[in-house]
Design a protein around this motif. Structure first.
Motif, short mmCIF file in Angstrom:
data_model
loop_
_atom_site.label_atom_id
_atom_site.label_comp_id
_atom_site.label_asym_id
_atom_site.label_seq_id
_atom_site.Cartn_x
_atom_site.Cartn_y
_atom_site.Cartn_z
N THR A 211 0.85 -1.19 0.00
CA THR A 211 0.00 0.00 0.00
C THR A 211 0.88 1.24 0.00
O THR A 211 2.00 1.22 0.52
N LYS A 212 0.36 2.29 -0.58
CA LYS A 212 1.06 3.58 -0.57
C LYS A 212 0.67 4.32 0.70
O LYS A 212 -0.51 4.49 0.99
N VAL A 213 1.66 4.75 1.46
CA VAL A 213 1.43 5.48 2.71
C VAL A 213 1.91 6.92 2.51
O VAL A 213 3.09 7.14 2.21
N SER A 214 1.00 7.87 2.66
CA SER A 214 1.32 9.26 2.36
C SER A 214 1.07 10.16 3.57
O SER A 214 0.13 9.94 4.34
N PHE A 215 1.91 11.17 3.70
CA PHE A 215 1.76 12.21 4.72
C PHE A 215 1.73 13.56 4.04
O PHE A 215 2.56 13.85 3.17
N THR A 216 0.79 14.40 4.42
CA THR A 216 0.72 15.77 3.91
C THR A 216 1.44 16.69 4.89
O THR A 216 1.09 16.74 6.08
N ILE A 217 2.44 17.40 4.38
CA ILE A 217 3.25 18.28 5.21
C ILE A 217 2.92 19.73 4.88
O ILE A 217 2.86 20.11 3.70
N THR A 218 2.69 20.53 5.90
CA THR A 218 2.40 21.95 5.73
C THR A 218 3.36 22.75 6.62
O THR A 218 4.05 22.18 7.47
N PRO A 219 3.42 24.08 6.45
CA PRO A 219 4.28 24.89 7.33
C PRO A 219 3.98 24.73 8.81
O PRO A 219 4.85 24.96 9.65
N GLU A 220 2.77 24.28 9.16
CA GLU A 220 2.43 24.04 10.56
C GLU A 220 3.34 22.98 11.16
O GLU A 220 3.67 23.03 12.36
N ASP A 221 3.77 22.02 10.34
CA ASP A 221 4.67 20.96 10.80
C ASP A 221 6.10 21.43 10.98
O ASP A 221 6.93 20.70 11.54
N LEU A 222 6.40 22.62 10.50
CA LEU A 222 7.76 23.15 10.53
C LEU A 222 7.97 24.15 11.66
O LEU A 222 9.09 24.61 11.89
N LYS A 223 6.90 24.48 12.38
CA LYS A 223 6.97 25.53 13.39
C LYS A 223 7.71 25.07 14.65
O LYS A 223 7.70 23.91 15.01
N PHE A 224 8.33 26.05 15.31
CA PHE A 224 8.98 25.83 16.59
C PHE A 224 9.05 27.16 17.33
O PHE A 224 8.77 28.22 16.75
N TYR A 225 9.41 27.10 18.61
CA TYR A 225 9.59 28.32 19.39
C TYR A 225 11.02 28.80 19.22
O TYR A 225 11.97 28.08 19.55
N ASN A 226 11.17 30.03 18.70
CA ASN A 226 12.51 30.56 18.46
C ASN A 226 13.09 31.17 19.74
O ASN A 226 12.52 31.03 20.82
N TYR A 227 14.19 31.85 19.61
CA TYR A 227 14.88 32.39 20.78
C TYR A 227 14.00 33.33 21.59
O TYR A 227 14.10 33.44 22.81
N ASP A 228 13.10 34.05 20.89
CA ASP A 228 12.19 34.99 21.55
C ASP A 228 10.86 34.34 21.93
O ASP A 228 9.91 35.03 22.28
N LEU A 229 10.81 33.00 21.85
CA LEU A 229 9.62 32.21 22.16
C LEU A 229 8.45 32.55 21.25
O LEU A 229 7.28 32.40 21.63
N LYS A 230 8.75 32.97 20.03
CA LYS A 230 7.72 33.16 19.02
C LYS A 230 7.55 31.84 18.27
O LYS A 230 8.54 31.24 17.83
N TYR A 231 6.33 31.38 18.12
CA TYR A 231 6.05 30.10 17.48
C TYR A 231 5.84 30.33 15.99
O TYR A 231 4.83 30.90 15.56
N ASP A 232 6.82 29.92 15.18
CA ASP A 232 6.76 30.18 13.74
C ASP A 232 7.70 29.22 13.03
O ASP A 232 8.42 28.45 13.66
N TRP A 233 7.69 29.29 11.70
CA TRP A 233 8.61 28.47 10.93
C TRP A 233 9.55 29.38 10.15
O TRP A 233 9.27 30.56 9.93
N GLU A 234 10.67 28.81 9.74
CA GLU A 234 11.68 29.56 9.01
C GLU A 234 11.97 28.87 7.68
O GLU A 234 11.95 27.64 7.58
N ALA A 235 12.23 29.66 6.69
CA ALA A 235 12.53 29.13 5.36
C ALA A 235 13.87 28.39 5.38
O ALA A 235 14.74 28.66 6.20
N GLY A 236 14.01 27.44 4.45
CA GLY A 236 15.27 26.71 4.33
C GLY A 236 15.07 25.28 3.89
O GLY A 236 13.99 24.90 3.39
N ASP A 237 16.10 24.48 4.09
CA ASP A 237 16.05 23.06 3.73
C ASP A 237 15.53 22.23 4.90
O ASP A 237 15.87 22.50 6.06
#
Length: 759
Positions: free
Chosen positions: A712-738
């Protein structure tokens, strides 16, 4: 058509909002009118949560607590069981107190009520959210039918230190998995309508960071950066709040030098303001009083500190009841804050429907049919089998044949009291089953079973006594070690295969059961060594409430099945898996180290500036002289009787921008001869960040069932929500990159591809 659907959904949402708003307005009016009649003493009484001591029926009315209930000085009770007792106590509140405010009744319904499910660490190994929700729903049905309406569960503390005994009560090391389990448990307990009489008010605990105690010693100090706190430990608590949990319990440890029970930043700024929690915050058992030993002040001081911090209810300590009146006169606390706390308790009672009918959870007929029912026990057997993790299976030792002769040996082979594990407080041990009994009932007509204890749990009788509390005795055998061993060897000589039931007892893990040595007790290991020398196949059925150090066992024992503590029907489930009626599919939610010196050891660690490159050992790189950096069994690990093959990972695109989504897929194939289930796991690594990022993070999983030869094919949908984290200022966001996208069978064995995601 899409616009019509959106319009319809908006109308539905508006209707639901208006209904909820009307319900809130009705509740607020009722509570406003009630509180206008309450004296200060009655308000403080609502904040008081004593332990009942579990009255003998007929004795409640003459107790000291009865006098306090009649005087309006008790808001709820816990540690009381049975409809008859609860009805007797509730009558005191609603018939003899001035304002007739009903009581709440709480209990530690942690992993089942009388029908006991696997310990939470075992439940987390199922990676099956509908199944976990079902276990909580059954627990709620049973407990509520016995008069309980509040459970101090789920515990969602992240722990990376298996020395800590309460790792058994949580969901392991990962915040994403822990958050998913928190949501499932809360939905199972609270249902869709808390006023129904088959629900329980859930209580997420222990807020916060309790699982990070220094040295793995219970109640110990916790100290970490806020970046680590929010990215690695806080997510499951927030997931519980987002899921609508009705109450939160503060933790024993300190945070930033201030105990959690008196930490305003934690209880008010984060929980109530930042996260928007609207329920009530309760102390842990004497948690307010224990701040005195922390060195924060006397009872009057710490009670005022807790009240001002945002704590609403005092469990057992009675500091709120006895000191806040004086603190109010001295302007150390405000009446507005006391009123707010009182309101939270009254709101919980209102939502439970207790003002409408104080006896709605008290139905003597329900308990007769719903507690420990045949249907619930059948479900518990099914669930337990899904929690077992096959750690090793050399030469296809398992499954066993239902023929010939089997030696069933070990201190846990004929001990029913320990099957439920720690925190099975409502279990009726007289109804428990041992593994020997389950073997006889399930395969005894086909297989000759030769039983021997083989050894005691531990050579030290005092240690065994500490490990057999709360009615879970190991029934120590006073014969010599040689006599016990010889009896086991005799049983082995008459058998074709040897099954050894060994490991920890139930109370070797759990609260205040920390260990500095994570080996199987030496006397049990000596038993296993002697049985291996017979040359016959040996299967280790491992009972444990934590990751153990099994380096020797992994090298020499042909097959190891980790069954945790599987609950009231667990022994039957063990037989189901050993003899192939069920194919094991559990996956570890906590890393197993090679030795205790590696602890804490967890998959989603950070790199150093000198990460180990190439084989161990490399001078001036981050490693040990005496052991590799690798775990014995990694997070997400678990074998099957069949073999699963993963294709290469395919991305729908290797570039994305903004709020686009990307699909990551693999083809999963069952290459073996058994039908089986595989937990397919998605991990992501943020390659470059404004702060250092983990080497991988779990972001999704699916449990897939396949027949032999099926793909069977197993698929996951990835969005920017999956890339978010708390940065140094404790802001919850994602950053561009690889980003490295990884899919695999555990955290170490994955297929990988890379995507560039731009803003």
């Amino acid at each position: 058509m899409k616009n019509i659907v959106k319009l319809a959904l908006s109308f539905v949402g508006l209707f639901i909002f208006s209904v909820l708003h009307a319900q809130d307005a009705k509740m607020n009016t009722f509570i406003n009118q009630l509180m206008a009649k309450m004296t200060l003493e009655e308000k403080l009484g609502q904040l008081n949560l004593p332990s009942s001591g579990d009255f003998v029926t007929g004795a409640a009315a003459s107790s000291d607590i009865a006098k306090k209930i009649e005087a309006g000085k008790v808001g709820g009770l816990f540690n009381i069981k049975s409809v008859a007792k609860i009805k007797e106590v509730q009558k005191l509140a609603v018939e003899k107190s001035r304002l007739k405010i009903p009581l709440m009744f709480g209990m530690d319904v942690i992993h089942g009520y009388e029908t006991v499910f696997p310990i939470p660490l075992g439940m987390s190994a199922t990676w099956d959210m509908p199944l976990i929700e079902r276990s909580a729903r059954i627990a709620a049905n049973e407990a509520s039918s016995d008069g309980i309406n509040w459970t101090f569960s789920p515990m969602v503390d992240i722990s990376r230190d298996p020395r800590w005994g309460r790792i058994s009560e949580g969901n392991g090391e990962d915040p994403y998995l822990g958050g998913q389990i928190a949501k499932a448990m809360i939905k199972g307990y609270q249902g869709n309508d808390l006023s129904k009489n088959n629900t329980l008010l859930a209580c997420v605990k222990h807020y916060a960071l309790y699982g990070a105690a220094e040295a793995g010693r219970d109640y110990g100090t916790t100290d970490m950066s806020r970046v680590r706190m929010f990215n690695e430990y806080m997510l499951p608590y927030k997931a519980a709040v987002d899921a609508g949990v009705g109450s939160v319990m503060a933790s024993f440890n300190e945070i930033d030098g201030l105990p959690a029970h008196g930490n305003k930043w934690l209880l008010t700024d984060v929980l109530k303001k930042q996260w928007g929690f609207k329920g009530m915050v309760v102390s842990d058992y004497t948690g307010i009083n224990e701040m005195i030993a922390h060195g924060v002040g006397d009872l009057k001081t710490v009670s005022a500190l807790s009240m001002n911090a945002g704590l609403d209810m005092d469990m057992v300590g009675e500091g709120f009841l006895t000191t806040l009146g004086a603190s109010l006169k001295e302007k150390k606390v405000t009446l507005a804050r006391i009123d707010e706390a009182c309101r939270k308790i009254l709101e919980a009672k209102y939502k439970l429907g207790l003002f409408e009918d104080p006896y709605r959870y008290i139905d003597e007929n329900r308990a007769k049919t719903e507690v420990f029912s045949a249907a619930n026990r059948k479900e518990a057997r099914t669930i337990a089998a899904q929690s077992f993790v096959l750690l090793k299976n050399a030469n296809n030792t398992l499954p066993l044949k239902k023929s010939g002769a089997i030696a069933l040996i070990g201190p846990l082979a004929d001990n029913k009291e320990n099957m439920g594990g720690t925190w099975s407080v409502a279990a009726n041990l007289s109804k428990a089953t041992s593994l020997l009994q389950a073997f006889k009932e399930t395969i005894g007509d086909k297989v000759a079973i030769h039983y021997a204890k083989g050894s005691n749990l531990d050579a030290d009788a005092k240690f065994e006594e500490r490990a057999g509390m709360f009615g879970k005795s190991l029934k120590r055998d006073n014969r010599t070690d040689d006599q016990l061993l010889n009896e086991a060897l005799d049983a082995a000589a008459k058998s074709d295969v040897i099954v050894v039931a060994a490991g920890e007892s139930a109370e070797m893990s759990g609260e205040a059961s920390s260990r500095s040595n994570l080996d199987i007790p030496g006397i049990q290991k000596n038993l296993i060594k002697a049985l291996l020398k017979t040359g016959k196949p040996v299967v280790l059925v491992l009972f444990t409430g934590r990751p153990l150090t099994l380096t020797w066992e992994n090298e020499y024992v042909p097959a190891i099945l980790n069954v945790w503590f599987p609950g009231s029907e667990g022994p039957y489930a063990i037989a189901d898996v050993l003899f192939g009626d069920v194919n094991p599919s559990g996956k570890l939610s906590a890393t197993f180290p090679q030795n205790v010196g590696q602890v804490p050891l967890f998959y989603n660690h950070k790199n150093t500036g000198r990460p180990l490159r190439g084989p161990w050992f490399q001078k001036f790189q981050s490693n040990y002289l005496d052991v590799s950096n690798d775990p014995l069994y990694p997070f997400g690990y678990g074998l099957s009787y069949t073999n699963f093959n993963y294709s290469d990972l395919v991305l729908s695109s290797n570039k994305a921008k903004g709020n686009q989504s990307v699909t990551a897929s693999v083809t999963l194939t069952n290459k073996g001869s058994y039908e089986g289930k595989e937990v397919v796991q998605l991990y992501i690594r943020d390659v470059v960040g404004s702060i250092t990022r983990p080497v991988s993070e779990l972001k999704g999983f699916q449990k897939i069932s396949l027949k032999p030869g099926e793909s069977t094919k197993v698929s996951f949908t990835i969005t920017p929500e999956d890339l978010k984290f708390y940065n140094y200022d404790l802001k919850y966001d994602w950053e561009a990159g690889d980003f490295d996208i990884m899919i695999g069978t555990n955290a170490q064995t994955v297929k990988k591809a890379t995507i560039n995601w731009s803003k």
